[in-house]
Design a protein around this motif. Sequence first.
Motif, PDB file in Angstrom:
ATOM      1  N   SER A  21       0.830  -1.025   0.059  1.00  0.00           N
ATOM      2  CA  SER A  21      -0.256   0.086  -0.029  1.00  0.00           C
ATOM      3  C   SER A  21       1.090   1.291  -0.151  1.00  0.00           C
ATOM      4  O   SER A  21       0.608   2.195  -0.709  1.00  0.00           O
ATOM      5  N   TYR A  22       1.872   1.160   0.802  1.00  0.00           N
ATOM      6  CA  TYR A  22       2.752   2.601   0.880  1.00  0.00           C
ATOM      7  C   TYR A  22       3.596   2.538  -0.475  1.00  0.00           C
ATOM      8  O   TYR A  22       3.592   3.955  -0.773  1.00  0.00           O
ATOM      9  N   ASN A  23       3.978   1.759  -0.966  1.00  0.00           N
ATOM     10  CA  ASN A  23       4.903   1.679  -2.185  1.00  0.00           C
ATOM     11  C   ASN A  23       4.000   1.940  -3.343  1.00  0.00           C
ATOM     12  O   ASN A  23       4.586   2.097  -4.452  1.00  0.00           O
ATOM     13  N   SER A  24       2.777   1.649  -3.390  1.00  0.00           N
ATOM     14  CA  SER A  24       1.724   2.166  -4.614  1.00  0.00           C
ATOM     15  C   SER A  24       2.151   3.466  -5.059  1.00  0.00           C
ATOM     16  O   SER A  24       2.254   3.575  -6.372  1.00  0.00           O
ATOM     17  N   MET A  25       2.238   4.475  -4.130  1.00  0.00           N
ATOM     18  CA  MET A  25       2.701   5.624  -4.782  1.00  0.00           C
ATOM     19  C   MET A  25       3.763   6.022  -5.333  1.00  0.00           C
ATOM     20  O   MET A  25       3.884   6.591  -6.466  1.00  0.00           O
ATOM     21  N   PHE A  26       4.981   5.261  -4.943  1.00  0.00           N
ATOM     22  CA  PHE A  26       6.184   5.257  -5.686  1.00  0.00           C
ATOM     23  C   PHE A  26       6.060   4.531  -6.969  1.00  0.00           C
ATOM     24  O   PHE A  26       6.656   5.039  -8.006  1.00  0.00           O
ATOM     25  N   ILE A  27       5.519   3.460  -7.124  1.00  0.00           N
ATOM     26  CA  ILE A  27       5.184   2.720  -8.188  1.00  0.00           C
ATOM     27  C   ILE A  27       4.401   3.543  -9.074  1.00  0.00           C
ATOM     28  O   ILE A  27       4.770   3.501 -10.435  1.00  0.00           O
ATOM     29  N   LEU A  28       3.387   4.276  -8.856  1.00  0.00           N
ATOM     30  CA  LEU A  28       2.802   5.045  -9.815  1.00  0.00           C
ATOM     31  C   LEU A  28       3.671   6.153 -10.699  1.00  0.00           C
ATOM     32  O   LEU A  28       3.637   6.100 -11.869  1.00  0.00           O
ATOM     33  N   ILE A  29       4.103   6.743  -9.887  1.00  0.00           N
ATOM     34  CA  ILE A  29       5.028   7.825 -10.275  1.00  0.00           C
ATOM     35  C   ILE A  29       6.307   7.301 -11.376  1.00  0.00           C
ATOM     36  O   ILE A  29       7.027   7.864 -12.260  1.00  0.00           O
ATOM     37  N   ALA A  30       6.798   6.123 -10.831  1.00  0.00           N
ATOM     38  CA  ALA A  30       7.767   5.252 -11.507  1.00  0.00           C
ATOM     39  C   ALA A  30       7.255   4.777 -12.923  1.00  0.00           C
ATOM     40  O   ALA A  30       8.056   4.925 -13.820  1.00  0.00           O
ATOM     41  N   LEU A  31       6.023   4.541 -12.826  1.00  0.00           N
ATOM     42  CA  LEU A  31       5.458   4.153 -14.076  1.00  0.00           C
ATOM     43  C   LEU A  31       5.363   5.320 -15.114  1.00  0.00           C
ATOM     44  O   LEU A  31       5.623   5.157 -16.256  1.00  0.00           O
ATOM     45  N   MET A  33       7.255   7.831 -14.854  1.00  0.00           N
ATOM     46  CA  MET A  33       8.641   8.259 -15.202  1.00  0.00           C
ATOM     47  C   MET A  33       9.157   7.260 -16.384  1.00  0.00           C
ATOM     48  O   MET A  33      10.020   7.957 -17.261  1.00  0.00           O
ATOM     49  N   THR A  34       8.943   6.084 -16.408  1.00  0.00           N
ATOM     50  CA  THR A  34       9.223   5.364 -17.490  1.00  0.00           C
ATOM     51  C   THR A  34       8.795   5.561 -18.726  1.00  0.00           C
ATOM     52  O   THR A  34       9.750   5.571 -19.721  1.00  0.00           O
ATOM     53  N   PHE A  35       7.588   5.896 -19.073  1.00  0.00           N
ATOM     54  CA  PHE A  35       7.438   6.734 -20.379  1.00  0.00           C
ATOM     55  C   PHE A  35       8.129   7.617 -20.735  1.00  0.00           C
ATOM     56  O   PHE A  35       8.524   7.845 -21.875  1.00  0.00           O
ATOM     57  N   VAL A  36       8.341   8.676 -19.842  1.00  0.00           N
ATOM     58  CA  VAL A  36       9.098  10.065 -20.125  1.00  0.00           C
ATOM     59  C   VAL A  36      10.464   9.547 -20.607  1.00  0.00           C
ATOM     60  O   VAL A  36      11.167  10.152 -21.402  1.00  0.00           O
ATOM     61  N   LEU A 214       4.669  19.495   1.996  1.00  0.00           N
ATOM     62  CA  LEU A 214       6.252  19.532   2.099  1.00  0.00           C
ATOM     63  C   LEU A 214       6.719  18.143   1.941  1.00  0.00           C
ATOM     64  O   LEU A 214       7.788  17.683   1.725  1.00  0.00           O
ATOM     65  N   GLU A 215       5.682  16.994   1.477  1.00  0.00           N
ATOM     66  CA  GLU A 215       5.709  15.726   1.053  1.00  0.00           C
ATOM     67  C   GLU A 215       6.383  15.571  -0.409  1.00  0.00           C
ATOM     68  O   GLU A 215       6.017  16.561  -1.180  1.00  0.00           O
ATOM     69  N   GLY A 216       6.908  14.590  -0.657  1.00  0.00           N
ATOM     70  CA  GLY A 216       7.158  14.328  -2.058  1.00  0.00           C
ATOM     71  C   GLY A 216       8.688  14.843  -2.483  1.00  0.00           C
ATOM     72  O   GLY A 216       9.024  14.522  -3.790  1.00  0.00           O
ATOM     73  N   MET A 217       9.450  15.474  -1.678  1.00  0.00           N
ATOM     74  CA  MET A 217      10.618  15.866  -1.724  1.00  0.00           C
ATOM     75  C   MET A 217      11.507  14.556  -2.132  1.00  0.00           C
ATOM     76  O   MET A 217      11.702  13.869  -1.263  1.00  0.00           O
ATOM     77  N   GLY A 218      12.197  14.685  -3.175  1.00  0.00           N
ATOM     78  CA  GLY A 218      13.333  13.518  -3.545  1.00  0.00           C
ATOM     79  C   GLY A 218      12.182  12.305  -4.392  1.00  0.00           C
ATOM     80  O   GLY A 218      12.925  11.391  -4.537  1.00  0.00           O
ATOM     81  N   TRP A 219      11.187  12.504  -4.206  1.00  0.00           N
ATOM     82  CA  TRP A 219      10.378  11.412  -4.787  1.00  0.00           C
ATOM     83  C   TRP A 219      10.672  11.241  -6.454  1.00  0.00           C
ATOM     84  O   TRP A 219      10.774   9.918  -6.876  1.00  0.00           O
ATOM     85  N   GLU A 220      11.082  12.302  -7.076  1.00  0.00           N
ATOM     86  CA  GLU A 220      11.515  11.966  -8.442  1.00  0.00           C
ATOM     87  C   GLU A 220      12.681  11.298  -8.474  1.00  0.00           C
ATOM     88  O   GLU A 220      12.871  10.773  -9.557  1.00  0.00           O
ATOM     89  N   LEU A 221      13.409  11.289  -7.576  1.00  0.00           N
ATOM     90  CA  LEU A 221      14.555  10.691  -7.649  1.00  0.00           C
ATOM     91  C   LEU A 221      14.519   9.231  -7.403  1.00  0.00           C
ATOM     92  O   LEU A 221      15.131   8.299  -7.930  1.00  0.00           O
ATOM     93  N   SER A 222      13.645   9.115  -6.576  1.00  0.00           N
ATOM     94  CA  SER A 222      13.255   7.501  -6.263  1.00  0.00           C
ATOM     95  C   SER A 222      12.552   6.921  -7.541  1.00  0.00           C
ATOM     96  O   SER A 222      12.751   5.654  -7.764  1.00  0.00           O
ATOM     97  N   ALA A 223      11.978   7.556  -8.232  1.00  0.00           N
ATOM     98  CA  ALA A 223      11.186   7.147  -9.304  1.00  0.00           C
ATOM     99  C   ALA A 223      12.270   6.788 -10.362  1.00  0.00           C
ATOM    100  O   ALA A 223      12.149   5.794 -11.169  1.00  0.00           O
ATOM    101  N   ILE A 224      13.121   7.735 -10.690  1.00  0.00           N
ATOM    102  CA  ILE A 224      14.254   7.681 -11.641  1.00  0.00           C
ATOM    103  C   ILE A 224      15.111   6.501 -11.314  1.00  0.00           C
ATOM    104  O   ILE A 224      15.456   5.550 -12.174  1.00  0.00           O
ATOM    105  N   ALA A 225      15.424   6.376  -9.920  1.00  0.00           N
ATOM    106  CA  ALA A 225      15.922   4.945  -9.469  1.00  0.00           C
ATOM    107  C   ALA A 225      15.530   3.916  -9.952  1.00  0.00           C
ATOM    108  O   ALA A 225      16.202   2.652 -10.126  1.00  0.00           O
ATOM    109  N   SER A 226      14.015   3.724  -9.640  1.00  0.00           N
ATOM    110  CA  SER A 226      13.372   2.616  -9.817  1.00  0.00           C
ATOM    111  C   SER A 226      13.329   2.146 -11.510  1.00  0.00           C
ATOM    112  O   SER A 226      13.524   0.895 -11.859  1.00  0.00           O
ATOM    113  N   VAL A 227      13.223   3.418 -12.327  1.00  0.00           N
ATOM    114  CA  VAL A 227      13.195   2.931 -13.685  1.00  0.00           C
ATOM    115  C   VAL A 227      14.387   2.558 -14.018  1.00  0.00           C
ATOM    116  O   VAL A 227      14.686   1.669 -15.037  1.00  0.00           O
TER     117      VAL A 227
END
Length: 299
Positions: A21-31, A33-36, A214-227
């Motif tokens: 459930s928690y990682n669902s948010m990271f998976i969504l933005i990673a998906l 980011m994959t297209f991008v 203030l949430e989501g800081m650095g999440w773009e890097l988590s998405a890029i790392a996952s991709v």
Amino acid sequence: MFGGLRYDSFLTEYNIMTFLSYNSMFILIALGMTFVIMSGGIDLSVGSVVALSSVVVAAVSPYGIEVALPVGVLVGVATGAINAFVITRLKVVPFIATLAMMLGARGMALVISDNQSVPVSWDSNFTHFGLGKAFDYLPWPVVTTLIVFIGCWVLLEKFPFGRHLLSIGGSEESSRLMGLQVERTLWGVYVLSGALAGLAGVMLASGFGAGQPLEGMGWELSAIASVVVGGTLLTGGLGSISATLAGAILLGLIFNILNFENGSGTITFSAYWQSVIRGGFLLVVVIIQAKIINKARAR
């Protein structure tokens, strides 16, 4: 396997469902980011869009999830459309365009929330989306992410959009010469990335009971790392939705294990070490990718 053997509660239903459930948010933005990244671009704004969406949907949460969910997605669509317009029409490179949106969306979230968490309404069904379960078993964020994953896989593998996207990532100029609709495809890519970030913002507010500017800081890097861990080339033209899912889950499992180690008192890692580990993973994989690309070019 390591976690299951070392920790008694690692494979319990509670831990598994909480983890997914928690990682669902990271998976969504990673998906998204994959297209991008497959298009040869980058989207640095997704973490800020998550925060902005969470604040907006928290404000409309008294009207229920039926209103808040589409509003959150529309916030992401709007930011993605602005990114696409700046990149395709104003010819600004994706790094700069999405960096500007990252700052702008974060600032807007702080302005709307007055730099405070925005509590959601517990009287409506809004929090059921983040905390409830479908069929009394799977958390709604997990079900939603699974549906999105299937949709993204079908879009990439079964529709011309996927082939056009990979072609553009391989060579945008060659794709234009072949008559492909490059601008239209890029619009779709950035709008999709924004929409999934907006959906992640809905999950954030609904699951944690407040919009978090203030949430989501650095999440773009988590998405890029996952991709990138999933094997998608940062140069574009090659990637996999399934591999991104595996990469996001792998990173999530590593941090889940570290949390258990912290709890057992074996090691003492602060939450800040997660950024260090993500950065290390990203650096190692990028170095490996660079060596593979250089060898391929040499041949």
